[in-house]
Design a protein around this motif. Structure first.
Motif, short mmCIF file in Angstrom:
data_model
loop_
_atom_site.label_atom_id
_atom_site.label_comp_id
_atom_site.label_asym_id
_atom_site.label_seq_id
_atom_site.Cartn_x
_atom_site.Cartn_y
_atom_site.Cartn_z
N CYS A 61 -6.03 13.55 -11.53
CA CYS A 61 -6.13 12.30 -10.80
C CYS A 61 -6.31 12.58 -9.32
O CYS A 61 -6.15 13.71 -8.86
N GLU A 62 -6.62 11.55 -8.58
CA GLU A 62 -6.81 11.66 -7.13
C GLU A 62 -5.61 11.04 -6.44
O GLU A 62 -4.93 10.17 -6.98
N TYR A 63 -5.30 11.53 -5.24
CA TYR A 63 -4.28 10.91 -4.40
C TYR A 63 -5.05 10.05 -3.40
O TYR A 63 -5.56 10.54 -2.39
N ALA A 64 -5.17 8.75 -3.72
CA ALA A 64 -6.02 7.87 -2.93
C ALA A 64 -5.20 6.82 -2.19
O ALA A 64 -4.11 6.44 -2.62
N GLY A 65 -5.75 6.35 -1.09
CA GLY A 65 -5.08 5.32 -0.29
C GLY A 65 -5.87 5.01 0.96
O GLY A 65 -7.09 5.22 1.00
N GLU A 66 -5.18 4.54 1.97
CA GLU A 66 -5.83 4.27 3.25
C GLU A 66 -6.04 5.58 4.01
O GLU A 66 -5.10 6.36 4.17
N VAL A 67 -7.24 5.82 4.47
CA VAL A 67 -7.53 7.00 5.29
C VAL A 67 -7.25 6.64 6.74
O VAL A 67 -7.91 5.77 7.31
N LEU A 68 -6.26 7.30 7.33
CA LEU A 68 -5.81 6.97 8.68
C LEU A 68 -6.19 8.03 9.70
O LEU A 68 -6.43 9.19 9.36
N GLY A 69 -6.21 7.63 10.96
CA GLY A 69 -6.31 8.58 12.05
C GLY A 69 -4.91 9.08 12.38
O GLY A 69 -3.91 8.54 11.90
N PHE A 70 -4.82 10.12 13.20
CA PHE A 70 -3.52 10.72 13.53
C PHE A 70 -2.56 9.71 14.15
O PHE A 70 -1.38 9.64 13.77
N ASN A 71 -3.03 8.92 15.12
CA ASN A 71 -2.15 7.99 15.83
C ASN A 71 -1.55 6.94 14.91
O ASN A 71 -0.36 6.62 15.01
N GLU A 72 -2.37 6.39 14.01
CA GLU A 72 -1.86 5.37 13.08
C GLU A 72 -0.90 6.00 12.07
O GLU A 72 0.13 5.39 11.73
N ALA A 73 -1.22 7.21 11.61
CA ALA A 73 -0.33 7.89 10.67
C ALA A 73 1.02 8.15 11.34
O ALA A 73 2.09 7.94 10.74
N ARG A 74 0.98 8.59 12.58
CA ARG A 74 2.22 8.87 13.30
C ARG A 74 3.02 7.58 13.55
O ARG A 74 4.24 7.57 13.43
#
Length: 258
Positions: A114-127
């Motif tokens: 399976c894949e680990y899928a979700g929202e692809v974020l930039g560093f600042n939003e992830a942090r």
């Protein structure tokens, strides 16, 4: 919200659905190594199984599948992850780890699970999202770092907390039966694909190493010291394996330094 594929995150910097790779011009039902532009780095799969990494290689190698612009058939052997789930999986309640994921049928070593899928974020939003969490919150954000020959590091942050697929229910194990490989299809935004590290029996819980050390370089002394210093902030691991590290993997780069 369930989504089988990655979607653009809140910061909107990256659109994982955008097609930017040119396609191969193969007119055969299945592409051939050294004749297909998508296979210029060698064969990726053998009978649907990921080709094993050579023993002398320090890291798992990148995988590029044929894409929407390719002229080869949908049955091409270089189209595996993009086909999605092929096995019957079940979400279940574990004794200590909350929700987990198990297989209802046998899975052979090397098969895509399976894949680990979700929202692809930039560093600042992830942090920002990480720092907004409380100690009681579950963290689903994964940071994947790919080391290039030039010495540069490519980072991908995926968060399936609000939008994601069945991969969000996978638990960590210090002796996992899955390992993650970034697989690219239409663009440089990778699909975080999980493959079977060994033969997996029906009914067995599926797990992977959150740290990414499995099938990659072993942990360094410097990293080990850093982890020991951060133990007070880390969550306990309940994988139950003989080599359990007692704590879940920890990445302090997304947390503020107090």
């Amino acid at each position: 919200q369930y989504s089988p594929d990655n979607v653009a995150g809140a910061d909107g910097d990256i659109d994982p659905t955008e097609i930017i790779f040119p396609g191969c011009s193969c007119l055969t039902s299945s592409c051939v190594v050294h004749m297909c532009s998508c296979l210029c780095r060698g064969e990726n799969y053998n009978s649907l199984c990921l080709r094993p990494t050579d023993e002398e290689e320090e890291y798992t190698r990148p995988v590029f599948e044929c894409n929407a612009m390719c002229q080869c058939a949908e049955s091409c052997q270089n189209r595996v992850v993009q086909r999605g789930l092929q096995f019957r999986l079940e979400v279940f309640k574990t004794e200590k780890k909350g929700w987990g994921l198990r297989t209802l049928e046998f899975i052979a070593k090397g098969r895509f699970v399976c894949e680990y899928a979700g929202e692809v974020l930039g560093f600042n939003e992830a942090r920002r999202r990480i720092q907004a969490q409380t100690p009681k919150d579950s963290n689903y954000i994964i940071a994947v770092r790919e080391h290039l020959h030039s010495g540069q590091i490519m980072e991908t942050f995926v968060d399936p907390t609000y939008i994601g697929n069945v991969g969000r229910f996978l638990n960590h194990s210090c002796e996992p039966n899955l390992f993650m490989v970034p697989v690219r299809v239409d663009s440089m935004v990778p699909k975080l694909a999980l493959f079977a590290a060994t033969d997996i029996s029906a009914g067995e819980e599926l797990s992977y190493d959150y740290s990414g050390k499995f099938h990659n370089l072993p942990i360094t002394n410097i990293e080990q010291k850093s982890l020991e210093e951060d133990n007070r902030l880390r969550k306990p691991c309940y994988c139950g394996s003989p080599t359990c590290a007692s704590f879940l993997p920890w990445d302090s780069s997304l947390f503020s330094t107090l």
